[in-house]
Design an enzyme around this catalytic site. Structure first.
Site, PDB file in Angstrom:
ATOM      1  N   HIS A 162       0.781  -1.370   0.234  1.00 33.93           N
ATOM      2  CA  HIS A 162      -0.169   0.031  -0.050  1.00 33.93           C
ATOM      3  C   HIS A 162       0.662   1.278   0.076  1.00 33.93           C
ATOM      4  O   HIS A 162       0.311   2.312   0.369  1.00 33.93           O
ATOM      5  CB  HIS A 162      -0.996  -0.094   1.165  1.00 33.93           C
ATOM      6  CG  HIS A 162      -2.267  -0.785   1.057  1.00 33.93           C
ATOM      7  ND1 HIS A 162      -3.244  -0.621   0.665  1.00 33.93           N
ATOM      8  CD2 HIS A 162      -2.410  -2.141   1.537  1.00 33.93           C
ATOM      9  CE1 HIS A 162      -4.377  -1.303   0.451  1.00 33.93           C
ATOM     10  NE2 HIS A 162      -3.645  -2.473   1.059  1.00 33.93           N
TER      11      HIS A 162
ATOM     12  N   LYS B 155      -8.640  13.426   4.779  1.00 31.66           N
ATOM     13  CA  LYS B 155      -7.770  12.422   4.871  1.00 31.66           C
ATOM     14  C   LYS B 155      -6.885  12.438   5.845  1.00 31.66           C
ATOM     15  O   LYS B 155      -6.904  13.492   6.752  1.00 31.66           O
ATOM     16  CB  LYS B 155      -7.080  12.221   3.466  1.00 31.66           C
ATOM     17  CG  LYS B 155      -6.304  13.664   3.288  1.00 31.66           C
ATOM     18  CD  LYS B 155      -5.716  13.501   1.889  1.00 31.66           C
ATOM     19  CE  LYS B 155      -6.716  13.496   0.820  1.00 31.66           C
ATOM     20  NZ  LYS B 155      -6.721  12.144  -0.044  1.00 31.66           N
ATOM     21  N   ARG B 156      -6.080  11.351   6.360  1.00 31.92           N
ATOM     22  CA  ARG B 156      -5.157  11.398   7.208  1.00 31.92           C
ATOM     23  C   ARG B 156      -4.071  12.515   7.133  1.00 31.92           C
ATOM     24  O   ARG B 156      -3.730  12.916   6.170  1.00 31.92           O
ATOM     25  CB  ARG B 156      -4.415  10.071   7.417  1.00 31.92           C
ATOM     26  CG  ARG B 156      -3.369   9.715   8.391  1.00 31.92           C
ATOM     27  CD  ARG B 156      -2.902   8.518   8.217  1.00 31.92           C
ATOM     28  NE  ARG B 156      -2.247   7.892   6.920  1.00 31.92           N
ATOM     29  CZ  ARG B 156      -1.121   8.097   6.700  1.00 31.92           C
ATOM     30  NH1 ARG B 156      -0.109   8.281   7.238  1.00 31.92           N
ATOM     31  NH2 ARG B 156      -0.945   7.457   5.192  1.00 31.92           N
TER      32      ARG B 156
ATOM     33  N   LYS C 178       0.434  14.320   2.094  1.00 29.89           N
ATOM     34  CA  LYS C 178      -0.779  14.578   1.561  1.00 29.89           C
ATOM     35  C   LYS C 178      -1.201  16.072   1.398  1.00 29.89           C
ATOM     36  O   LYS C 178      -2.045  16.521   0.884  1.00 29.89           O
ATOM     37  CB  LYS C 178      -1.780  14.113   2.765  1.00 29.89           C
ATOM     38  CG  LYS C 178      -1.673  12.413   2.530  1.00 29.89           C
ATOM     39  CD  LYS C 178      -2.966  11.859   3.442  1.00 29.89           C
ATOM     40  CE  LYS C 178      -2.578  10.251   3.468  1.00 29.89           C
ATOM     41  NZ  LYS C 178      -3.428   9.610   2.449  1.00 29.89           N
TER      42      LYS C 178
ATOM     43  N   THR D 189      -8.618   6.366  -1.770  1.00 33.09           N
ATOM     44  CA  THR D 189     -10.126   6.157  -2.064  1.00 33.09           C
ATOM     45  C   THR D 189     -11.015   7.277  -1.711  1.00 33.09           C
ATOM     46  O   THR D 189     -12.223   6.926  -2.404  1.00 33.09           O
ATOM     47  CB  THR D 189     -10.435   4.664  -1.253  1.00 33.09           C
ATOM     48  OG1 THR D 189     -10.267   4.995   0.108  1.00 33.09           O
ATOM     49  CG2 THR D 189      -9.739   3.455  -1.517  1.00 33.09           C
TER      50      THR D 189
ATOM     51  N   LYS E 159     -14.521   8.045  -4.079  1.00 31.35           N
ATOM     52  CA  LYS E 159     -16.129   8.425  -3.439  1.00 31.35           C
ATOM     53  C   LYS E 159     -16.485  10.038  -3.973  1.00 31.35           C
ATOM     54  O   LYS E 159     -17.648  10.069  -4.072  1.00 31.35           O
ATOM     55  CB  LYS E 159     -16.037   8.495  -1.802  1.00 31.35           C
ATOM     56  CG  LYS E 159     -15.542   7.134  -1.212  1.00 31.35           C
ATOM     57  CD  LYS E 159     -14.848   7.087  -0.059  1.00 31.35           C
ATOM     58  CE  LYS E 159     -14.550   5.806   0.686  1.00 31.35           C
ATOM     59  NZ  LYS E 159     -13.684   5.735   1.590  1.00 31.35           N
TER      60      LYS E 159
END
Length: 784
Positions: free
Chosen positions: A336, A524-525, A530, A634, A638
């Site tokens: 991952h 998100k985390r 990110k 993901t 969505k």
């Protein structure tokens, strides 16, 4: 309907000695959920019987996380009972929506890894495949997030306090798991352990209700003490820590050992149960690979490989070579990440002490593997990199690759990077093992359940005969791209979803959002790659420009930026970034000069239930990770499925979204992965970019003047902006300006949204699971 009403009355009397009409909302939830649980348990029994009768091969999906979310409506929907139950509740003056939030989000996961596993479980059952999850029953979830003085504070997530009605304790499958001990070698060469610290791994099963006649299970292992253990009081406390919480702090040796204990517990107990059932049915393990496939979700369950080999050798008399041959036919590995920090390594000395036999088996696997490399004449430097044990560390990714028959990435770009760069030596050595399986999401939860009005609209214009083929079913909707009535309905649905989100945020945050503004959402985390920092830098830029430039302010379409994220408790930069976002939000939201133009909100305790409100309301989906660092994502899928336009880099599954919708229906900006790799290989200095950009200087000076954000300043001044926020800053501003321009033409914007919805079927996890089944698992559908 009458039968449901009778069952609810019986549940109410049995549980609370009251008529259903007299129950509180929480009691109504428990009565209803237990009724549904009983139905699901009956379906589990029927599925188990089918598996036994058809002698079916089964999947066991080992994962540290399963982020399930609330299950009541999900299970009712998949059982096709949602409307019937809602109709039964109406005479009591209540709807299913009124009681669904009495359920706690199950504290079994944190981020994308766990949400993916949950989606996979839904799809496996819905497609009639026999497949089960295996994990730990964490007594506390990751944590509940609150903010004190705008700083994240972690509280225990006591999700089990309100009773997990979905679980059943399966005492007959309890297993003993052993830690520590001394290795004793018998005359026949077999090893046993003495003086171990033993625990009882107690399984609890939750039903995984498919949108079919198949109901699989998620097995969660709790820990119980055993008698006759030394220093019982100390022993009991230490073993209970194993399931105390998801991802304990591993910044200390004790924390690292605790994590390793967690990983071994569910691997050992899960495997014991799998082998017990297989032997009861077949009487031999020689055919294990014909009936069992085990998928390890990231490196956390990699101890499955040496554990199975130890069992085969020590208990069943297999030779080392035969044990390896069988093990490597049964286990597959999903990677991952390309982040080095997420490719787990364990201190060899610690593992040897905690799991002496397992460590010895890893040494044997390593020796066998290194011996096999002699025929290839690889350079010594390459052999060192490929060794499972090196520099006094056990390299779990190396072990996972060597001990499995399949290694898959989770997006086309991610797998390409693995094969061509990060794991090139492995892909060259095992070319038959490496493959791609682009992630997916369950459209039943993230579209049908989360956005029911949009689902009904798409359903109206799609062919019901294609309902089992999500790609084709969604694609039918694209024929309406020029239907003005449909476009108007899409706009109305988005407006309703924004209103529902506003009510939810008012209740949970005490603030109202500007419903008519552009909703720009990043959930998100919290991690540097990110790049929530890039987002907040742009917000600071906007704030100052709106104050200073009258023309810009007049032409600026109101925009609301919403963040949702948790930072790992020991991740200083991430927690400081949350503090900055919340501080900036206070400043901007209180400034009446621009408050009608700009708004910033960071929601509290972001989780699945919050996501189900945020995603359907979003206009812009922020997917702005540094190119080459996000494996897949993901959330991007969505958002796309719910009609948001992706604003992002060419990273992870954004690449495949781009390929599906075309450049005109996505907003791509910034460096490509090859640019990023080239910069990292150069003598790049972020200070040069900052000196050349007055806006960046102003932003950093503004943050410095706030006087509480040294970790962020250090990230630029000492860590050289590894994730290239400064490098992509101008491109991001330009992309945001273009989005502003596009949004003002609501007809064309809605057409882009419609195309995103219509082409999102590719990202259904049903498609992903069918690819796993065809290429890796080789399962057969259960016959009804």
């Amino acid at each position: 309907m009458h039968q449901i009403k009778e069952q609810l009355q019986q549940s109410a009397i049995q549980l609370f000695s009251k008529d259903f009409s007299e129950l509180s909302k929480n009691e109504m939830y428990i009565a209803l959920a237990l009724m549904i649980q009983n139905m699901a348990a009956s379906s589990v029994a029927q599925t188990t019987k089918k598996i036994d009768t058809q002698d079916a091969k089964q999947l066991y999906y080992f994962s540290m996380e399963f982020l399930m979310g609330r299950l009541l409506i999900n299970n009712l929907q998949n059982m096709q009972l949602l409307k019937a139950v809602d109709d039964v509740l109406q005479p009591y003056g209540i709807s299913i929506k009124d009681i669904e939030f009495e359920e706690e989000d199950a504290g079994l996961g944190n981020g994308g890894l766990g949400r993916l596993a949950a989606c996979f479980m839904d799809s496996i059952a819905s497609l009639n495949y026999p497949g089960h999850g295996v994990t730990l029953r964490y007594r506390h979830g990751f944590f509940k997030q609150i903010f004190v003085d705008n700083k994240q504070v972690e509280l225990p997530d006591l999700w089990l306090n309100n009773r997990n009605v979905w679980e059943n304790k399966i005492s007959e499958d309890a297993a003993i798991v052993s830690y520590y001990g001394k290795l004793i070698k018998a005359e026949d060469g077999k090893y046993t352990l003495t003086d171990t610290v033993d625990v009882l791994a107690m399984p609890y099963d939750m039903p995984i209700v498919g949108a079919s006649l198949t109901t699989n299970t998620l097995r969660m292992y709790d820990v119980l003490p055993l008698e006759n253990q030394k220093n019982f009081d100390v022993y009991e406390k230490e073993i209970m820590d194993i399931v105390s919480c998801l991802y304990p702090d591993d910044s200390t040796p004790k924390g690292k050992e605790l994590r390793l204990k967690q990983q071994y517990l569910f691997v050992s107990a899960g495997l014991q149960n799998i082998l017990k059932k297989h032997l009861a049915k077949h009487g031999t393990l020689d055919n294990l690979a014909d009936y069992v496939v085990m998928q390890i979700n990231d490196t956390h369950p990699t101890l499955l490989i040496p554990e199975l080999m130890c069992t085969l050798v020590d208990t069943h008399g297999y030779s080392l070579e035969d044990a390896y041959a069988l093990t490597s036919k049964c286990i597959a590995y999903t990677n991952h990440t390309i982040l080095a920090e997420a490719l787990e390594t364990w201190d060899a000395k610690m593992m040897k002490k905690l799991l002496p036999r397992i460590y010895q088996m890893i040494e044997d696997i390593n020796d066998m593997f290194l011996d096999s490399l002699k025929a290839y004449n690889y350079p010594k430097s390459q052999i060192k990199k490929m060794a499972i044990i090196g520099n006094k560390k056990v390299r779990m990714a190396n072990l996972a690759i060597v001990g499995s028959f399949s290694v898959n990435g989770v997006a086309a770009l991610h797998t390409k990077i693995l094969i061509e760069k990060e794991m090139k030596i492995w892909a060259d050595h095992y070319p038959q093992k490496f493959n791609n399986k682009t992630n997916g999401i369950t459209h039943r939860r993230w579209f049908q359940y989360a956005n029911p009005e949009l689902y009904q609209l798409v359903k109206k214009y799609s062919d019901d005969a294609l309902s089992s083929q999500p790609i084709s079913w969604f694609k039918e909707f694209e024929k309406q791209v020029d239907n003005q009535d449909v476009l108007t309905q899409l706009q109305e649905i988005k407006a309703k979803n924004k209103h529902q989100l506003n009510l939810y945020i008012q209740e949970h945050e005490g603030i109202s959002i500007h419903e008519s503004s552009i909703l720009d959402i990043q959930i998100k985390r919290l991690h540097a790659y990110k790049r929530q920092l890039l987002n907040v830098f742009h917000i600071i830029y906007l704030y100052h420009r709106l104050l200073d430039d009258v023309t810009f302010r007049e032409n600026f379409y109101p925009q609301t930026f919403i963040f949702g994220a948790k930072a790992a408790p020991s991740y200083v930069l991430a927690k400081n970034t949350i503090h900055l976002i919340r501080t900036i939000a206070d400043i901007i939201n209180a400034d009446t000069r621009i408050s009608n133009k700009l708004q910033v909100i960071m929601v509290t305790n972001y989780n699945v239930s919050y996501a189900e409100k945020l995603i359907p309301a979003a206009d812009i989906s922020e997917q702005i990770s540094t190119a080459g660092f996000e494996a897949s994502g993901t959330g991007n899928m969505k958002f796309m499925m719910n009609g948001a336009i992706t604003l992002g880099t060419m990273d992870g599954a954004n690449v495949e979204i781009y390929d599906l919708v075309g450049y005109e229906n996505i907003e791509i900006f910034g460096l490509q992965k090859d640019d990023v790799f080239a910069i990292h290989a150069s003598d790049y200095k972020v200070e040069d970019d900052i000196k050349a950009d007055k806006e960046l200087q102003n932003i950093l000076n503004f943050i410095k003047n706030l006087k509480d954000f040294q970790p962020i300043i250090d990230y630029f001044e000492k860590e050289n902006d590894y994730y290239l926020v400064a490098k992509d800053f101008k491109a991001y501003i330009k992309a945001q300006e273009h989005v502003q321009h596009l949004y003002k033409d609501q007809t064309n914007w809605t057409k882009k949204a419609l195309i995103n919805i219509a082409r999102s079927g590719f990202f259904s996890s049903d498609r992903t699971i069918e690819e796993y089944v065809h290429d890796i698992w080789k399962l057969k559908k259960l016959e009804n």
